[in-house]
Design an enzyme around this catalytic site. Structure first.
Site, PDB file in Angstrom:
ATOM      1  N   GLU A  32       0.858  -1.197   0.000  1.00 20.56           N
ATOM      2  CA  GLU A  32       0.000   0.000   0.000  1.00 20.56           C
ATOM      3  C   GLU A  32       0.881   1.229   0.000  1.00 20.56           C
ATOM      4  O   GLU A  32       1.780   1.364   0.823  1.00 20.56           O
ATOM      5  CB  GLU A  32      -0.913  -0.008   1.227  1.00 20.56           C
ATOM      6  CG  GLU A  32      -1.701   1.279   1.432  1.00 20.56           C
ATOM      7  CD  GLU A  32      -2.580   1.637   0.243  1.00 20.56           C
ATOM      8  OE1 GLU A  32      -2.436   2.778  -0.274  1.00 20.56           O
ATOM      9  OE2 GLU A  32      -3.388   0.778  -0.181  1.00 20.56           O
ATOM     10  N   ASP A  79       4.952   1.973  -3.414  1.00 21.16           N
ATOM     11  CA  ASP A  79       4.167   2.060  -4.639  1.00 21.16           C
ATOM     12  C   ASP A  79       4.224   0.704  -5.326  1.00 21.16           C
ATOM     13  O   ASP A  79       5.308   0.153  -5.558  1.00 21.16           O
ATOM     14  CB  ASP A  79       4.742   3.144  -5.547  1.00 21.16           C
ATOM     15  CG  ASP A  79       3.992   3.228  -6.853  1.00 21.16           C
ATOM     16  OD1 ASP A  79       2.870   3.772  -6.871  1.00 21.16           O
ATOM     17  OD2 ASP A  79       4.517   2.729  -7.867  1.00 21.16           O
ATOM     18  N   ASP A 109      -5.494  -4.705  -6.812  1.00 22.98           N
ATOM     19  CA  ASP A 109      -6.692  -3.865  -6.757  1.00 22.98           C
ATOM     20  C   ASP A 109      -6.268  -2.455  -6.353  1.00 22.98           C
ATOM     21  O   ASP A 109      -6.559  -1.993  -5.249  1.00 22.98           O
ATOM     22  CB  ASP A 109      -7.689  -4.450  -5.753  1.00 22.98           C
ATOM     23  CG  ASP A 109      -8.991  -3.650  -5.673  1.00 22.98           C
ATOM     24  OD1 ASP A 109      -9.185  -2.756  -6.511  1.00 22.98           O
ATOM     25  OD2 ASP A 109      -9.789  -3.924  -4.766  1.00 22.98           O
ATOM     26  N   PRO A 158      -7.866  -1.700 -15.527  1.00 21.58           N
ATOM     27  CA  PRO A 158      -6.722  -1.441 -16.404  1.00 21.58           C
ATOM     28  C   PRO A 158      -6.877  -0.187 -17.258  1.00 21.58           C
ATOM     29  O   PRO A 158      -5.888   0.459 -17.607  1.00 21.58           O
ATOM     30  CB  PRO A 158      -6.665  -2.698 -17.282  1.00 21.58           C
ATOM     31  CG  PRO A 158      -7.317  -3.759 -16.465  1.00 21.58           C
ATOM     32  CD  PRO A 158      -8.393  -3.066 -15.703  1.00 21.58           C
TER      33      PRO A 158
END
Length: 225
Positions: free
Chosen positions: A94, A127, A145, A150
């Site tokens: 995260e 990231d 997620d 996309p």
């Protein structure tokens, strides 16, 4: 009779490394907003749980598979994975410090507290795009997620994750026979083609009907091996 609607209440607003992130309560729901874009709320969670279950079902029966969950969100995917004793190591990547804080010490702890306390769980603040390209770690399943799909990314840099180069990096992280699962707010036949062109096999999409509009989707693909 005039309908009465709850007004969303902002619980926390922060300027993060990628822009503004907001946690707000709308009635009984908790919602995460990034740069003014609605990301997710606590209304359902079926598709987030499917993301984990479909990846698990697509594995080849291996014991204690390691899973990487890309994006903590409201915690549905993590909580569902931790509730399954069949998973081994559970790693969550995260990038937003605020989201991690909301789970550790804030309102979202009601969903994820048990999962965060599970000794199998590790939270990595990073990231995901950079992590995928830089890590030497490997997993049996990647459950991603971090966007609305996309073709509908939260930030422009996330586009690269769904490109041929990004999918090749995901494949390098997967052990032979490992599964890539990608959440999307709508099915994408184009992305299915990109997965096949990247060398993945058993490409398919599972859908979750929603009250209005197109269904949520989980794109699944298997690394050969």
């Amino acid at each position: 009779m005039t309908a009465v609607y709850d007004t969303p209440v902002v619980l926390d607003r922060r300027e993060g490394p990628y822009g503004e992130v907001v946690l707000r309560r709308h009635g009984v729901l908790l919602q995460i907003i990034a740069n003014g874009c609605f990301l997710m709320d606590t209304s359902d969670g079926r598709s987030e749980r499917l993301l984990v279950d479909a990846a698990r079902a697509a594995l080849d029966g291996r014991a204690a598979p390691a899973v990487l969950i890309g994006g903590l969100g409201v915690g549905f995917s993590l909580a569902h994975a931790a509730a399954d004793p069949g998973w081994g190591r559970i790693t969550v990547v995260e990038r937003e410090p605020a989201v991690i804080d909301w789970h550790r010490d804030g309102p979202l702890a009601e969903i994820s507290a048990g999962a965060l306390a599970d000794p199998r769980t590790t939270i990595v603040r990073a990231d995901l795009v950079a992590y995928v390209n830089e890590t030497s770690d490997t997993f049996d399943a990647l459950c991603l997620d971090i966007d609305n799909g996309p073709g509908w990314t939260v930030t422009e840099d996330n586009d690269s994750l769904y490109s041929p180069a990004g999918l090749a990096a995901c494949a390098r992280m997967l052990r032979p026979g490992g599964v890539l699962a990608v959440w999307s707010a709508e099915p994408s036949p184009e992305f299915e083609g990109t997965l096949r062109n990247a060398g993945f096999q058993q490409v398919r999409t599972e859908e979750v009907p929603v009250a209005r509009g197109v269904p949520d989707a989980v794109h699944l693909a298997v690394r050969p091996g």
